[in-house]
Motif scaffolding. Structure first.
Motif, PDB file in Angstrom:
ATOM      1  N   GLN A  19       0.875  -1.174   0.000  1.00 43.98           N
ATOM      2  CA  GLN A  19       0.000   0.000   0.000  1.00 43.98           C
ATOM      3  C   GLN A  19       0.901   1.208   0.000  1.00 43.98           C
ATOM      4  O   GLN A  19       1.680   1.421   0.928  1.00 43.98           O
ATOM      5  N   PHE A  20       0.820   1.993  -1.049  1.00 43.74           N
ATOM      6  CA  PHE A  20       1.746   3.109  -1.238  1.00 43.74           C
ATOM      7  C   PHE A  20       1.043   4.422  -0.945  1.00 43.74           C
ATOM      8  O   PHE A  20      -0.067   4.674  -1.424  1.00 43.74           O
ATOM      9  N   THR A  21       1.694   5.256  -0.139  1.00 45.63           N
ATOM     10  CA  THR A  21       1.205   6.598   0.145  1.00 45.63           C
ATOM     11  C   THR A  21       2.137   7.596  -0.516  1.00 45.63           C
ATOM     12  O   THR A  21       3.344   7.604  -0.244  1.00 45.63           O
ATOM     13  N   TRP A  26       5.027  13.430  -5.930  1.00 41.76           N
ATOM     14  CA  TRP A  26       5.530  12.098  -6.298  1.00 41.76           C
ATOM     15  C   TRP A  26       5.056  11.737  -7.699  1.00 41.76           C
ATOM     16  O   TRP A  26       3.959  12.092  -8.116  1.00 41.76           O
ATOM     17  N   GLN A  27       5.896  11.000  -8.414  1.00 40.68           N
ATOM     18  CA  GLN A  27       5.529  10.533  -9.751  1.00 40.68           C
ATOM     19  C   GLN A  27       6.034   9.111  -9.936  1.00 40.68           C
ATOM     20  O   GLN A  27       7.171   8.784  -9.573  1.00 40.68           O
ATOM     21  N   HIS A  28       5.184   8.242 -10.475  1.00 37.44           N
ATOM     22  CA  HIS A  28       5.538   6.832 -10.681  1.00 37.44           C
ATOM     23  C   HIS A  28       6.701   6.724 -11.659  1.00 37.44           C
ATOM     24  O   HIS A  28       6.705   7.370 -12.707  1.00 37.44           O
ATOM     25  N   VAL A  47      -3.730   9.843  -8.827  1.00 39.82           N
ATOM     26  CA  VAL A  47      -2.407   9.522  -9.366  1.00 39.82           C
ATOM     27  C   VAL A  47      -2.514   9.423 -10.887  1.00 39.82           C
ATOM     28  O   VAL A  47      -3.348   8.682 -11.401  1.00 39.82           O
ATOM     29  N   ALA A  48      -1.689  10.183 -11.585  1.00 38.34           N
ATOM     30  CA  ALA A  48      -1.698  10.193 -13.051  1.00 38.34           C
ATOM     31  C   ALA A  48      -0.721   9.147 -13.570  1.00 38.34           C
ATOM     32  O   ALA A  48       0.482   9.216 -13.299  1.00 38.34           O
ATOM     33  N   GLY A  74       4.498   7.258 -14.592  1.00 38.57           N
ATOM     34  CA  GLY A  74       3.735   8.412 -14.148  1.00 38.57           C
ATOM     35  C   GLY A  74       3.783   9.491 -15.208  1.00 38.57           C
ATOM     36  O   GLY A  74       4.802   9.652 -15.895  1.00 38.57           O
ATOM     37  N   THR A  75       2.695  10.242 -15.335  1.00 34.32           N
ATOM     38  CA  THR A  75       2.670  11.294 -16.348  1.00 34.32           C
ATOM     39  C   THR A  75       2.816  12.690 -15.757  1.00 34.32           C
ATOM     40  O   THR A  75       3.166  13.630 -16.478  1.00 34.32           O
ATOM     41  N   ARG A  76       2.548  12.831 -14.452  1.00 37.94           N
ATOM     42  CA  ARG A  76       2.801  14.114 -13.788  1.00 37.94           C
ATOM     43  C   ARG A  76       2.817  13.895 -12.282  1.00 37.94           C
ATOM     44  O   ARG A  76       2.232  12.930 -11.777  1.00 37.94           O
TER      45      ARG A  76
END
Length: 290
Positions: A19-21, A26-28, A47-48, A74-76
């Protein structure tokens, strides 16, 4: 590709989960999958993400599936604090296929989130059999696939609403509820609620209210030695005579006859939460006859 089909004749193979907070900004990172399938369930914020060239905004209740050999990124950066559950599995069968869409929204998040959180608890426990995580991951995948299929068939939202109404009635059964009051709590028309409730449960709303209170009364009759008048009061029937008539009409026994027909089983708990569903407990107690 808009969906992925794989078999569940044998459990999927669990790889990892969490479980990620995400804090602000933050960006993937960019990640390419192998033979594994990843499921992401939004819990908070937004989350984008992008899978290949397609972009997605994962918000609470959204589910994103990353198929094998695809790349996610991630896109942003996040603009608000966000959180999601993620887990990776590898399908091990082609038989008894189920299908997961690329992206869908859970009308009712409870069961899927519970299954996913149970997976996290099992997978990150200190002592576990490896197969246990495989089976729980399979349960989580099947729950998501089932929710997606129900929603695609157009039955998920109505069933979800009726389940919420039933739970609300159980929690509020101490109040002198009316059908319009129940409908108003869910911003529904009373006639519409009545039709949908009967269609989904086979009962009227009023009939379900009485069934919940009768189940609680039966529970008290089987687990205490309180007088029938007190049982009626504690089960939220204002009129003992009405309670007795209704009880006999539904059970074919008077409250006293019902109590005598079954073994008295006194449980250790001193209080019973009137909000819980005691129907299954009553059914178990009724199996023990004198």
């Amino acid at each position: 590709m808009t969906s992925w089909q794989f078999g569940v004749a044998t459990p999927v193979h669990y790889l990892r989960s969490g479980q990620f907070t995400a804090d602000l900004g933050w960006q993937h990172h960019v990640m390419t999958h192998g033979a594994d399938l990843e499921l992401i369930i939004g819990l908070q914020g937004s989350v984008a993400l992008a899978v290949g060239a397609a972009g997605y905004q994962v918000e609470p209740g959204d589910v994103l599936t990353v198929f094998p050999h695809e790349t996610i990124r991630g896109t942003r950066p996040t603009l608000v604090p966000s959180a999601f559950i993620w887990f990776h599995v590898v399908p091990t069968s082609v038989e008894r296929p189920v299908r997961l869409p690329r992206f869908f929204h859970l009308a009712d998040q409870a069961q899927a989130v519970i299954a996913a959180k149970q997976l996290l608890d099992i997978a990150h426990g200190e002592h576990r059999l490896a197969a246990l995580a495989d089976y729980q991951a399979t349960v989580a995948v099947l729950q998501l696939a089932n929710d997606a299929a129900n929603q695609a068939a157009g039955v998920g939202q109505q069933q979800s609403t009726i389940n919420q109404v039933k739970e609300w009635i159980r929690v509020h059964m101490a109040q002198p509820l009316t059908v319009p009051q129940v409908a108003a709590a869910f911003h529904l028309n009373a006639d519409y609620l009545t039709r949908q409730f009967r269609q989904q449960t086979g009962l009227t709303v009023k009939g379900y209210m009485n069934a919940v209170r009768l189940d609680y009364a039966k529970y008290l009759l089987l687990t205490t030695d309180r007088p029938v008048q007190e049982v009626a009061h504690r089960a939220y029937f204002a009129d003992e005579k009405y309670f007795s008539r209704l009880f006999k009409a539904k059970v074919a026994l008077s409250p006293r006859q019902y109590r005598l027909a079954y073994t008295h089983t006194f449980l250790n708990n001193k209080q019973v939460d009137p909000g819980i569903d005691v129907h299954s407990q009553v059914a178990a107690l009724e199996q023990v006859r004198q």
